[in-house]
Design an enzyme around this catalytic site. Structure first.
Site, PDB file in Angstrom:
ATOM      1  N   SER A 104      28.062  10.981  68.312  1.00 53.51           N
ATOM      2  CA  SER A 104      27.583  10.927  69.699  1.00 53.51           C
ATOM      3  C   SER A 104      26.080  10.721  69.794  1.00 53.51           C
ATOM      4  CB  SER A 104      27.925  12.223  70.429  1.00 53.51           C
ATOM      5  OG  SER A 104      29.305  12.350  70.543  1.00 53.51           O
ATOM      6  N   THR A 155      27.945  19.507  66.738  1.00 50.02           N
ATOM      7  CA  THR A 155      28.435  20.837  66.352  1.00 50.02           C
ATOM      8  C   THR A 155      28.045  21.103  64.892  1.00 50.02           C
ATOM      9  OG1 THR A 155      30.331  20.491  67.795  1.00 50.02           O
ATOM     10  CG2 THR A 155      30.516  22.273  66.185  1.00 50.02           C
ATOM     11  N   ARG A 205      41.373  15.540  66.299  1.00 51.05           N
ATOM     12  CA  ARG A 205      42.006  15.910  67.575  1.00 51.05           C
ATOM     13  C   ARG A 205      43.149  16.899  67.372  1.00 51.05           C
ATOM     14  NH1 ARG A 205      40.971   9.753  69.548  1.00 51.05           N
ATOM     15  NH2 ARG A 205      38.766  10.141  70.011  1.00 51.05           N
ATOM     16  N   ILE A 233      45.316  37.058  86.729  1.00 51.30           N
ATOM     17  CA  ILE A 233      46.175  38.230  86.465  1.00 51.30           C
ATOM     18  C   ILE A 233      45.308  39.481  86.282  1.00 51.30           C
ATOM     19  CG2 ILE A 233      47.705  39.267  84.703  1.00 51.30           C
ATOM     20  CD1 ILE A 233      48.934  36.397  84.402  1.00 51.30           C
ATOM     21  N   GLU A 287      35.464  15.593  70.956  1.00 51.33           N
ATOM     22  CA  GLU A 287      36.357  14.793  70.095  1.00 51.33           C
ATOM     23  C   GLU A 287      37.275  13.883  70.927  1.00 51.33           C
ATOM     24  OE1 GLU A 287      37.736  16.493  66.458  1.00 51.33           O
ATOM     25  OE2 GLU A 287      36.050  17.899  66.386  1.00 51.33           O
ATOM     26  N   GLY A 288      36.699  13.406  72.026  1.00 54.16           N
ATOM     27  CA  GLY A 288      37.405  12.507  72.921  1.00 54.16           C
ATOM     28  C   GLY A 288      37.880  13.248  74.151  1.00 54.16           C
TER      29      GLY A 288
HETATM   30  N1  COS Z   1      41.110   4.208  64.009  1.00 52.40           N
HETATM   31  C1  COS Z   1      40.493   3.192  63.365  1.00 52.40           C
HETATM   32  N2  COS Z   1      39.906   2.185  63.996  1.00 52.40           N
HETATM   33  C2  COS Z   1      39.957   2.178  65.338  1.00 52.40           C
HETATM   34  C3  COS Z   1      40.595   3.184  66.084  1.00 52.40           C
HETATM   35  C4  COS Z   1      41.197   4.232  65.360  1.00 52.40           C
HETATM   36  N3  COS Z   1      41.822   5.234  65.977  1.00 52.40           N
HETATM   37  N4  COS Z   1      40.472   2.903  67.387  1.00 52.40           N
HETATM   38  C5  COS Z   1      39.788   1.755  67.471  1.00 52.40           C
HETATM   39  N5  COS Z   1      39.486   1.323  66.225  1.00 52.40           N
HETATM   40  C6  COS Z   1      38.750   0.124  65.846  1.00 52.40           C
HETATM   41  C7  COS Z   1      39.272  -1.112  66.535  1.00 52.40           C
HETATM   42  O1  COS Z   1      40.330  -1.693  65.803  1.00 52.40           O
HETATM   43  C8  COS Z   1      38.038  -1.988  66.566  1.00 52.40           C
HETATM   44  O2  COS Z   1      37.832  -2.610  65.329  1.00 52.40           O
HETATM   45  P1  COS Z   1      38.126  -4.197  65.126  1.00 52.40           P
HETATM   46  O3  COS Z   1      37.282  -4.887  66.130  1.00 52.40           O
HETATM   47  O4  COS Z   1      37.709  -4.453  63.727  1.00 52.40           O
HETATM   48  O5  COS Z   1      39.594  -4.361  65.358  1.00 52.40           O
HETATM   49  C9  COS Z   1      36.915  -0.989  66.713  1.00 52.40           C
HETATM   50  O6  COS Z   1      37.404   0.276  66.285  1.00 52.40           O
HETATM   51  C10 COS Z   1      36.428  -0.845  68.139  1.00 52.40           C
HETATM   52  O7  COS Z   1      37.554  -0.542  68.919  1.00 52.40           O
HETATM   53  P2  COS Z   1      37.740  -1.144  70.368  1.00 52.40           P
HETATM   54  O8  COS Z   1      37.403  -2.592  70.367  1.00 52.40           O
HETATM   55  O9  COS Z   1      39.082  -0.747  70.827  1.00 52.40           O
HETATM   56  O10 COS Z   1      36.589  -0.362  71.145  1.00 52.40           O
HETATM   57  P3  COS Z   1      36.485   0.115  72.625  1.00 52.40           P
HETATM   58  O11 COS Z   1      35.046   0.272  72.868  1.00 52.40           O
HETATM   59  O12 COS Z   1      37.297  -0.726  73.543  1.00 52.40           O
HETATM   60  O13 COS Z   1      37.190   1.563  72.700  1.00 52.40           O
HETATM   61  C11 COS Z   1      37.743   3.776  72.091  1.00 52.40           C
HETATM   62  C12 COS Z   1      37.426   2.356  71.655  1.00 52.40           C
HETATM   63  C13 COS Z   1      37.528   4.055  73.559  1.00 52.40           C
HETATM   64  C14 COS Z   1      39.171   4.059  71.735  1.00 52.40           C
HETATM   65  C15 COS Z   1      36.763   4.575  71.238  1.00 52.40           C
HETATM   66  O14 COS Z   1      35.455   4.219  71.582  1.00 52.40           O
HETATM   67  C16 COS Z   1      36.926   6.053  71.316  1.00 52.40           C
HETATM   68  O15 COS Z   1      37.872   6.608  70.761  1.00 52.40           O
HETATM   69  N6  COS Z   1      35.975   6.695  71.987  1.00 52.40           N
HETATM   70  C17 COS Z   1      35.918   8.141  72.022  1.00 52.40           C
HETATM   71  C18 COS Z   1      35.097   8.606  70.892  1.00 52.40           C
HETATM   72  C19 COS Z   1      35.046  10.080  70.870  1.00 52.40           C
HETATM   73  O16 COS Z   1      36.044  10.729  70.609  1.00 52.40           O
HETATM   74  N7  COS Z   1      33.850  10.597  71.134  1.00 52.40           N
HETATM   75  C20 COS Z   1      33.624  11.974  71.040  1.00 52.40           C
HETATM   76  C21 COS Z   1      32.483  12.141  70.131  1.00 52.40           C
HETATM   77  S1  COS Z   1      32.787  12.985  68.713  1.00 52.40           S
HETATM   78  S2  COS Z   1      32.689  14.872  69.345  1.00 52.40           S
END
Ligand code: COS
Length: 379
Positions: A126, A158, A243, A337, A363-364
């Site tokens: 982040s 964290t 997660r 309660i 973590e999302g």
């Molecule tokens: N595992 C491995 N690779 C992944 C994946 C997963 N679960 N999810 C996406 N990817 C890959 C995609 O395949 C893509 O790679 P390629 O272009 O080589 O195919 C790349 O990561 C980027 O993914 P995408 O194009 O789907 O990106 P977006 O920006 O549209 O969205 C989300 C991705 C929203 C799913 C992602 O940004 C996400 O999970 N965000 C939340 C992150 C999070 O949990 N933050 C909390 C911080 S940590 S406390």
């Protein structure tokens, strides 16, 4: 689905329960008030094998499955959600990633100590402008001979101020977007790496959450995890497993809320009888218990898929989304309660609510889990 716990599972659950009762329960309110990191408890968690539960024994771990990990997190989280997240980050986000994608040299150098609890890890994805939008990394890592020079800021990390080792995602080529991000192992104390700010939080107050600053911080190229450009895949795969840990934390808070509510409602009298005899209370307990069972099944399902090495990202997202919502709802019901007492710190349940809320965010967020789930449905 039939989840039959093995003798090992039950032994781990009982060990974690005893540890939580003996070591965490006595001063959990005080640590929350003082925002004090549980140093001694974390050390003991390492000695018990809780800091690298799924890491193979050859790399200092306990060599256990994800279900064992969930059971241990649940027992620890029921008593102290802060200790639970400290453990979850080290296990899911640091050790798992290193064991899965690190080189043999990196495992020898870092994983052994992290998995055995001699060192603590953090995971730095982040940034001020990259939370849900994780691919928008502004921290840069510029190659200079056999080092990378890191510049930028990470936030909401964290374990950040207590970690000996941080896995840091940074852009090695911003023109490539998500494919231009790489992952690095950064050791505490190297020049150019500092803790910038400790956050004051609503909940999980005895776990530390900080910003990290990188200013011309030179990290050996040998500390890159995987190829250049692998960083986002590394981080998102790692978070898929993380997660399950946060879902277990949510489940734990929900269970603690229910247990406190059952106990209190049997003791508290109103209208000349225990309030547990009032249907208004009984119905709340019934709904809490049902959601808790549902959350547990979602979590165990995701954990067993992970253990069988089958795809589990959507199931982990479902488990986290549902368990975190259950945590918040159960904590709110527990306060209701408990009435006025529920609003007072000595009754724990107000802390459960403060601790529960973050499980819907870190973590999302719940909204990100919905994206992950719906993408799996529509692919
Ligand atoms: N595992 C491995 N690779 C992944 C994946 C997963 N679960 N999810 C996406 N990817 C890959 C995609 O395949 C893509 O790679 P390629 O272009 O080589 O195919 C790349 O990561 C980027 O993914 P995408 O194009 O789907 O990106 P977006 O920006 O549209 O969205 C989300 C991705 C929203 C799913 C992602 O940004 C996400 O999970 N965000 C939340 C992150 C999070 O949990 N933050 C909390 C911080 S940590 S406390």
């Amino acid at each position: 689905m039939n989840f039959q716990y093995s003798d090992t599972h039950l032994m781990i659950r009982d060990t974690a329960r005893k540890f939580a009762q003996d070591e965490l329960a006595p001063s959990v309110i005080e640590r929350d008030e003082k925002e004090e990191f549980p140093y001694e408890a974390v050390k003991k968690m390492g000695e018990l094998g809780f800091m690298g539960m799924m890491v193979s024994e050859k790399y200092g771990g306990a060599g256990l499955d994800t279900i064992s990990y969930v059971l241990a997190l649940e027992e620890i989280g029921k008593v102290d959600a802060s200790a639970c997240v400290i453990m979850s980050v080290n296990n899911s986000l640091v050790c798992w990633g290193l064991e899965s994608y690190g080189t043999e040299e990196q495992k020898q150098r870092y994983l052994l100590d992290l998995a055995s609890g001699k060192k603590l890890g953090a995971f730095a994805l982040s940034e001020p402008e990259a939370g849900s939008d994780a691919t928008n990394q502004r921290t840069t890592a510029t190659r200079d001979g056999d080092v990378y020079v890191l510049n930028g800021t990470k936030n909401f990390i964290t374990n950040g101020s207590n970690a000996d080792v941080v896995l840091v995602m940074a852009a090695t080529d911003r023109s490539k977007g998500a494919r231009g991000v790489s992952a690095f192992i950064v050791e505490k104390g190297i020049p150019g790496f500092s803790v910038a700010k400790k956050e004051k939080k609503m909940g999980i107050r005895s776990s530390d959450t900080v910003s990290l600053a990188f200013e011309d911080c030179r990290v050996p190229a040998a500390n890159r995890i995987g190829d250049e450009g692998f960083g986002i895949k590394f981080a998102l795969r790692t978070l898929d497993g993380g997660r399950i840990g946060i879902a277990a934390q949510g489940l734990a808070i929900a269970e603690a809320s229910l247990e406190a509510s059952i106990k209190y409602s049997k003791e508290r009298k109103a209208f000349e009888k225990p309030i547990s005899e009032l249907q208004a209370i009984q119905f709340k307990l019934a709904e809490m218990a049902t959601d808790i069972e549902a959350a547990r099944h979602l979590i165990l399902h995701a954990a067993s898929l992970k253990d069988k090495k089958e795809p589990f990202a959507a199931e982990a997202a479902m488990a986290k989304m549902f368990a975190s919502k259950t945590a918040v709802r159960c904590a709110l019901d527990a306060i209701q309660i408990h009435g006025g007492y529920g609003y007072m710190r000595e009754y724990h349940v107000e802390r459960y609510l403060r601790d529960a809320k973050i499980t819907e965010i870190y973590e999302g967020t719940t909204e990100i889990q919905k994206i992950v789930i719906s993408r799996a449905l529509l692919q």
